[in-house]
Design a protein around this motif. Structure first.
Motif, PDB file in Angstrom:
ATOM      1  N   UNK A   1     -33.525  -0.550  45.907  1.00  0.00           N
ATOM      2  CA  UNK A   1     -34.008   0.727  47.134  1.00  0.00           C
ATOM      3  C   UNK A   1     -35.169   1.161  47.062  1.00  0.00           C
ATOM      4  N   UNK A   2     -35.349   0.999  49.075  1.00  0.00           N
ATOM      5  CA  UNK A   2     -36.229   2.240  48.570  1.00  0.00           C
ATOM      6  C   UNK A   2     -36.348   3.213  49.880  1.00  0.00           C
ATOM      7  N   UNK A   3     -37.128   4.230  49.596  1.00  0.00           N
ATOM      8  CA  UNK A   3     -36.859   5.370  50.147  1.00  0.00           C
ATOM      9  C   UNK A   3     -39.050   6.520  50.465  1.00  0.00           C
ATOM     10  N   UNK A   4     -38.944   6.930  51.873  1.00  0.00           N
ATOM     11  CA  UNK A   4     -40.289   7.622  51.970  1.00  0.00           C
ATOM     12  C   UNK A   4     -39.574   8.838  51.914  1.00  0.00           C
ATOM     13  N   UNK A   5     -41.301   9.605  51.731  1.00  0.00           N
ATOM     14  CA  UNK A   5     -41.663  10.986  50.725  1.00  0.00           C
ATOM     15  C   UNK A   5     -40.490  11.501  51.992  1.00  0.00           C
ATOM     16  N   UNK A   6     -40.752  11.487  53.063  1.00  0.00           N
ATOM     17  CA  UNK A   6     -39.333  12.148  54.215  1.00  0.00           C
ATOM     18  C   UNK A   6     -38.251  12.282  53.467  1.00  0.00           C
ATOM     19  N   UNK A   7     -37.517  10.903  53.349  1.00  0.00           N
ATOM     20  CA  UNK A   7     -35.762  10.902  53.115  1.00  0.00           C
ATOM     21  C   UNK A   7     -35.504  12.220  51.334  1.00  0.00           C
ATOM     22  N   UNK A   8     -37.131  11.815  50.859  1.00  0.00           N
ATOM     23  CA  UNK A   8     -37.041  13.186  49.576  1.00  0.00           C
ATOM     24  C   UNK A   8     -36.670  13.994  50.310  1.00  0.00           C
ATOM     25  N   UNK A   9     -37.918  14.576  50.645  1.00  0.00           N
ATOM     26  CA  UNK A   9     -37.982  15.869  51.611  1.00  0.00           C
ATOM     27  C   UNK A   9     -36.158  16.449  52.166  1.00  0.00           C
TER      28      UNK A   9
ATOM     29  N   UNK B   1     -40.232   2.975  41.305  1.00  0.00           N
ATOM     30  CA  UNK B   1     -39.027   2.800  41.420  1.00  0.00           C
ATOM     31  C   UNK B   1     -38.362   2.684  42.811  1.00  0.00           C
ATOM     32  N   UNK B   2     -38.261   3.519  44.002  1.00  0.00           N
ATOM     33  CA  UNK B   2     -38.031   4.116  45.212  1.00  0.00           C
ATOM     34  C   UNK B   2     -39.433   3.356  45.895  1.00  0.00           C
ATOM     35  N   UNK B   3     -40.271   2.644  45.555  1.00  0.00           N
ATOM     36  CA  UNK B   3     -41.981   2.853  45.922  1.00  0.00           C
ATOM     37  C   UNK B   3     -42.582   3.900  47.018  1.00  0.00           C
ATOM     38  N   UNK B   4     -42.330   4.985  46.985  1.00  0.00           N
ATOM     39  CA  UNK B   4     -43.074   6.499  47.455  1.00  0.00           C
ATOM     40  C   UNK B   4     -44.197   6.612  46.714  1.00  0.00           C
TER      41      UNK B   4
ATOM     42  N   UNK C   1     -40.948  19.627  47.212  1.00  0.00           N
ATOM     43  CA  UNK C   1     -39.861  19.324  47.782  1.00  0.00           C
ATOM     44  C   UNK C   1     -39.490  17.682  47.270  1.00  0.00           C
ATOM     45  N   UNK C   2     -40.527  16.499  47.978  1.00  0.00           N
ATOM     46  CA  UNK C   2     -39.877  15.210  46.886  1.00  0.00           C
ATOM     47  C   UNK C   2     -39.703  15.566  45.370  1.00  0.00           C
ATOM     48  N   UNK C   3     -40.775  16.097  44.788  1.00  0.00           N
ATOM     49  CA  UNK C   3     -40.142  16.161  44.078  1.00  0.00           C
ATOM     50  C   UNK C   3     -38.732  16.573  42.736  1.00  0.00           C
TER      51      UNK C   3
END
Length: 474
Positions: free
Chosen positions: A1-9, A93-96, A116-118
């Motif tokens: 599964x991949x996510x973006x920086x904005x997804x984590x925010x 792991x998430x490709x960020x 915020x992403x961290x």
């Protein structure tokens, strides 16, 4: 599964807002201090509050970049940089990419977005931007029992979401609401993608969405009982435990990598010191002012200066010797000089035996000082004139008159040693040799300085700028 920086925010924005409100209640307007060796982050309130800091990175206005603290491990305690390493591992792991790039060009709000992403991947949801001076700000995640949140209620959660939406940080509100409810231990159910109901111990809220943004919020009837709420709280605790296990693995990784990087830095420094010492040793052992003898196969210097030894690169097999120079006259001058030498009979050339000081009387020495020594000279001949016997007699007569004048003035004519014409050098040439040898002899101190400069230049090409200078924007 991949996510973006904005997804984590989006996943961290609401719970981060609630933790920041709790931190603000503790800090107020109090000062702070941080000690990474402890590690401790102390709020000088009344009473004072001590929290555990984790250093994510720094933003520097002067350097114009953000640098993660894991960029070079070993400069801070492993437990201080473990959260940054955990964010990096999650980013891989998430490709960020932003979590795995050691240095990023600074942009508006970048440091806060990275923080915020961290938070979403570490489970540490409170942060503090600490000014370090010189336009540098260190971003810390802080944790401690003082920051523990009370049991969730829909009233408190609704107020937090309204406050967070004012910053316009969240983009995908459905993801933000779902993550917030699960992290807080509340129950959330989705009727459709456009409607969700959050249930807590004090009631429920219904939220409406339009194009991934909250368009309305209203009270609602709870859709689950206490057992479902207890199950949601247990899942939230399991999620926190999973993130703590990731933190322990990150601490182990930080310890291993810091040891590897420390050994690599020590080896690189040892090699640099050895190279510098070797360069200085070679320079010290090399002869400096020893004259160099003309080597066979090397053309002598020409009258026009072309091919002079000091205009050539030294040969690898060159050995020390004595420098000798020869003044080569032009062809016209050589023919005239030869005519002059031929004009003087060998018997008339003065003896080269030196006169000792004992042979001179005191009064003779005084006369010598008053009357400088006059060298015996040949009578110049016109170019092309034959050196016949009449010219030789005239020359000999001139020399006799000169000796007679010297005898009348000082008593005894002085004979000066005169080198043979075939020797290829003169007193003037010898003095020139001495000046040249002194001119081109290089002092040892200058060679040592040259070797040091050479070693420093070699070091500058490989040595990287210090981590603290880059990390704190110096």
């Amino acid at each position: 599964m991949t996510k973006t920086l904005q997804d984590l925010i989006d996943e961290a924005i609401f719970i981060s807002t609630e933790y920041q409100a709790r931190l603000a209640e503790l800090t107020g307007e109090s000062d702070w201090s941080v000690d990474f060796s402890a590690p401790s982050f102390t709020l000088k309130s009344d009473p004072s509050v001590s929290l555990t800091p984790s250093l994510l990175g720094t933003e520097s206005e002067q350097r114009g970049s953000w640098i993660w603290s894991w960029q070079e491990l070993g400069h801070f305690p492993d437990e201080v940089v473990a959260a940054a390493v955990q964010a990096r591992e999650a980013g891989e792991n998430l490709g960020v990419q932003e979590l795995t790039t050691d240095e990023l060009v600074l942009s508006e709000g970048l440091a806060r977005r990275l923080t915020l992403a961290a938070k979403a991947v570490t489970g540490l949801f409170a942060h503090y931007p600490a000014a370090a001076g010189g336009g540098v700000r260190a971003w810390l995640l802080v944790d401690g029992p003082q920051l523990e949140l009370p049991e969730p209620t829909v009233h408190r959660m609704g107020r937090v979401m309204a406050q967070a939406l004012q910053t316009n940080t969240a983009v995908h509100h459905q993801r933000a609401v779902d993550s917030y409810a699960r992290l807080r231990g509340a129950h959330i159910s989705w009727d459709t993608e456009a409607c969700a109901v959050i249930t807590a111990s004090d009631g429920a809220l219904r939220l409406w969405f339009d194009e991934h943004r909250i368009s309305g919020i209203e009270p609602a009837e709870p859709v689950v009982d206490q057992r479902d709420l207890a199950r949601a709280a247990k899942q939230a605790e399991e999620n926190r435990q999973s993130l703590r296990a990731d933190a322990r693995r990150a601490l182990s990784i930080a310890h291993r990598e810091s040891e590897q990087q420390r050994r690599a830095r020590e080896e690189a420094e040892a090699q640099r010191v050895a190279a510098t010492e070797a360069a200085l040793s070679d320079t010290t052992e090399a002869p400096t002012a020893t004259p160099i003898e003309q080597t066979e196969g090397v053309e002598p210097a020409r009258a026009d200066g072309v091919g002079a030894p000091f205009d050539q690169e030294p040969r690898e097999d060159a050995e020390p010797g004595i420098v000798s120079t020869h003044v080569v006259p032009d062809e016209g001058e050589e023919s005239v000089g030869q005519t002059r030498r031929d004009a003087v009979p060998a018997a008339d050339v003065p003896s080269s035996a030196p006169v000792s000081d004992a042979d001179l009387a005191p009064e003779q020495e005084a006369v010598t000082d008053q009357h400088p020594i006059v060298e015996e000279q040949t009578v110049p001949l016109a170019d092309g004139a034959p050196a016949d016997s009449e010219d030789a007699d005239a020359t000999e007569s001139a020399l006799d008159r000169l000796r007679a004048e010297q005898a009348e003035a000082g008593g005894r004519p002085q004979r000066q040693e005169r080198p043979a014409a075939s020797a290829g050098s003169s007193a003037t040439g010898q003095r020139s040799d001495d000046r040249d040898a002194q001119r081109y002899a290089e002092p040892v101190s200058e060679q040592e300085e040259a070797a040091e400069r050479q070693a420093a230049q070699a070091e500058d090409g490989t040595k990287k700028k210090g981590f603290f200078s880059r990390f704190f924007g110096l």
